[in-house]
Design a protein around this motif. Structure first.
Motif: not given
Length: 515
Positions: A316-320, A353-359
Motif C-alpha cells: 500500500l505504500s506504493r499507493y499513498r 506501512s505494508d505491515a500484515v495483520y491476522a484478524v
C-alpha cells in the motif's frame, strides 16, 4: 487428583494489613473456629510421613481488596504492603523454620477488584512459585484458539517446577484467556531445569487429546469427542524460550528495491467504444452462429477452468497518494473470501506501512511472513513471501484453503480485468475491502494494480496463451508450486504460453489455469 493450588478466603478481617491478625488468632487455637494463615499451612503440608509434616510450603500469595492496595500506594507509596509481606515472612520463618529446609520464604501481595472489604485471599501449594528478585524468565507461555491471535498467559522461571493452567485462578496457577474446556480440566507444565525439556500433561487424561506440531512449534489440545457435542473444543499452546534472541536480520532476497513513485489513480472517461471493448473485444468478436439444420451434427465444446488459489497483497505504500490506508479481507466459516464480517473464521489486514495483520474474533495481531495458520481443524492457511522479482509490488501471498473456480470455453479468446465480465466472480476484493485513513470505504481494491483490461487468454490443450492488454499491467508466471518463473511481457510474434497447472498473477489475484 491432587490439589496443586491451595486457595482459601479469609473473611471479616478488620485490618487487612495486620500481619499478626492474618497469621494466627490470639489465645488458644482450639477455641478459634476461623482458620487463619498459620492454620492453613499446618493443615496442608508440602510433604508428610504418616500424620507428621516433614516439609511445609514456603511461597504464599496474598490478595487484598484493590481499594486497600490503591490507598496504600497513594498515601504511603506501598509501605504497608511491604511491611505486611516482611512481617508474614518473619512469622513464617519463626514458626516453620524446621520444616523449610533450604527453601526461602517468599510472600507476594497484590490487589483484586473481585474482593469485598475485609476479605483476603490466600494461595499456596505445589503450583505456586514466586521468583527471586533477580531471577530471569526461562519460558513464556501463550495460547490461541485459531493459531493467528496469540495471547500471553504466564512466564515460567528456572526454579518454578510446576505450573498449572486452567479456567480460573481458584485451582490453577494462571487462568487461560478464553478457556474452552470444562472447569475441572487443567494443563500441567513440568519444568525440571534448563537442561531438560519442558513437559506438558493434561488432567484428567481421559478427557483430552494432546499432540505437538514440530513444524508449527505449538501443542494442540482437544477435548475428546465423547466429552463434547458437535465440534470438539481445542486450544493451541506455545512455549517460547525466553533466552532465544533473534539474530540480526539480514536483508532478505525478497526485500523490495528502492521505492518508486507511487501509482496514482486516473479518471478515465468511459466512451461507448471502451464499453464495447470491455465486454467483447472488437478485434475478436465472434461471428454470428449459423442456424442449425435439422440434421446438424453437434460436437462437444471444450471447457476448461480457472481457479483463484491465492491473494497477492500489494504494498500500500506504493499507493499513498490515493489515500488507501487499509486493505482487509476475511474467510467466512464456509471458506468463502470477501470483506471482513463478524463471526468470520480468519481475516487479514494490510496497513499503509505494508505491515500484515491476522484478524479473528480475539482481535488483530501483526504477523511475520512467511507464516501458517490453522484456524480450525482441517483448514490450513499459508502466507508466503513473494519472490525477489515480485517483492517491489507485493508484501505477501495468502494461499486460500478452498480455491473457487469458474469454467472457460477452450478455443475462444477471453479478457480478464477490472472492467471485463470474464472471471468477475473470482475478483473477491472488488468491493468493501479498501479503506482510507478515516475508515471511509474507498470502493474496489482492484483499482490497486489491476487494469481495466489486464490480459487476454485462450485456453488450449497444452496450456493458456496469454497476451497483455495493458502496457502498465504487471503480469507474472508462477509454477505449480507458486514458484516464480518469469514476468509476462508483450511479445509481438506470439502469445506467452502458461502450462496447465501453473499460475498467472494479475493485481491481487493468483489464478491457476486448469484443464
Amino acid at each position: 487428583m491432587p490439589v496443586y493450588v491451595q486457595h482459601e478466603t479469609l473473611n471479616r478481617v478488620s485490618d487487612v494489613f495486620n500481619a499478626e491478625a492474618l497469621w494466627q488468632a490470639p489465645g488458644l487455637a482450639l477455641l478459634n473456629r476461623r482458620p487463619l494463615l498459620r492454620d492453613l499451612l499446618e493443615r496442608a503440608p508440602r510433604e508428610q510421613r504418616g500424620r507428621a509434616a516433614t516439609r511445609c510450603f514456603s511461597h504464599v500469595t496474598l490478595v487484598l481488596p484493590q481499594d486497600e492496595v490503591d490507598d496504600d500506594r497513594h498515601l504511603t507509596r506501598g509501605a504497608r504492603v511491604r511491611d505486611l509481606a516482611q512481617t508474614l515472612q518473619a512469622l513464617h520463618q519463626k514458626d516453620f523454620g524446621d520444616l523449610l529446609g533450604p527453601d526461602e520464604v517468599r510472600y507476594h501481595v497484590l490487589g483484586s477488584e473481585a474482593l469485598q472489604p475485609g476479605q483476603v485471599e490466600v494461595k499456596f501449594g505445589h503450583a505456586v512459585y514466586l521468583p527471586a528478585p533477580n531471577e530471569e524468565v526461562q519460558y513464556t507461555v501463550s495460547v490461541s484458539r485459531d493459531s493467528a491471535i496469540w495471547q500471553p498467559v504466564c512466564p515460567i522461571y528456572p526454579n518454578g517446577r510446576l505450573t498449572v493452567l486452567g479456567a480460573d485462578t481458584a485451582s490453577a496457577t494462571h487462568a487461560v484467556p478464553g478457556w474452552p474446556f470444562a472447569v475441572d480440566g487443567s494443563i500441567l507444565l513440568i519444568n525440571d531445569g534448563p537442561d531438560a525439556p519442558l513437559e506438558l500433561q493434561v488432567r484428567p487424561k481421559e478427557a483430552f487429546e494432546c499432540s505437538f506440531d514440530p513444524a508449527a512449534g505449538y501443542y494442540t489440545i482437544r477435548a475428546r469427542a465423547a466429552e463434547t457435542a458437535g465440534t470438539p473444543a481445542r486450544l493451541l499452546l506455545k512455549v517460547t524460550p525466553a533466552q532465544a534472541k533473534a539474530a540480526p536480520a539480514a536483508r532478505p532476497a525478497s526485500a523490495p528495491p528502492a521505492p518508486r513513485p507511487p501509482a496514482v489513480w486516473k479518471t478515465r472517461a468511459r466512451s461507448l467504444d471502451d464499453a464495447e471493448l470491455t465486454a467483447v473485444p472488437v478485434l475478436h468478436r465472434a461471428a454470428p452462429a449459423p442456424v442449425p439444420s435439422q440434421d446438424a451434427t453437434y460436437a462437444p465444446v471444450l471447457r476448461q477452468r480457472v481457479s483463484l488459489v491465492a491473494l497477492a497483497l500489494p504494498r500500500l505504500s506504493r499507493y499513498r497518494d490515493t489515500g488507501a490506508a487499509l486493505l482487509e479481507f476475511g474467510l467466512a466459516p464456509d471458506l468463502a473470501v470477501g470483506p471482513l464480517q463478524p463471526g468470520g473464521l480468519l481475516g487479514f489486514a494490510l496497513d499503509a506501512s505494508d505491515a500484515v495483520y491476522a484478524v479473528t474474533a480475539d482481535g488483530r495481531q501483526r504477523i511475520t511472513v512467511p507464516n501458517r495458520f490453522v484456524p480450525r481443524d482441517g483448514v490450513d492457511v499459508r502466507v508466503l513471501a513473494p519472490s525477489a522479482q515480485m517483492a517491489e509490488r507485493y508484501s505477501a501471498i495468502v494461499c486460500l484453503p478452498q480455491a473457487p473456480g469458474l469454467p472457460v470455453t477452450g478455443g475462444a479468446r477471453h479478457v480478464f480485468g477490472r472492467a471485463a465480465p470474464m472471471l468477475a466472480g473470482l475478483r473477491v476484493l472488488d468491493a468493501g475491502c479498501l479503506r482510507g485513513a478515516d475508515g471511509v470505504d474507498l470502493g474496489g481494491a482492484d483499482r490497486l494494480g489491476l487494469s481495466r483490461l489486464a490480459f487476454g487468454f485462450e485456453a488450449g490443450a497444452d496450456g493458456y496463451r496469454v497476451t497483455p492488454e495493458s502496457t502498465t499491467q504487471a503480469l507474472y508466471h508462477l509454477d505449480d508450486k507458486l514458484g516464480f518463473v518469469a514476468a509476462i511481457a508483450v511479445q509481438e510474434d506470439q502469445p506467452y504460453l502458461v502450462p496447465l497447472g501453473h499460475h498467472i498473477v494479475a493485481g491481487h489475484y493468483v489464478l491457476r489455469v486448469e484443464a
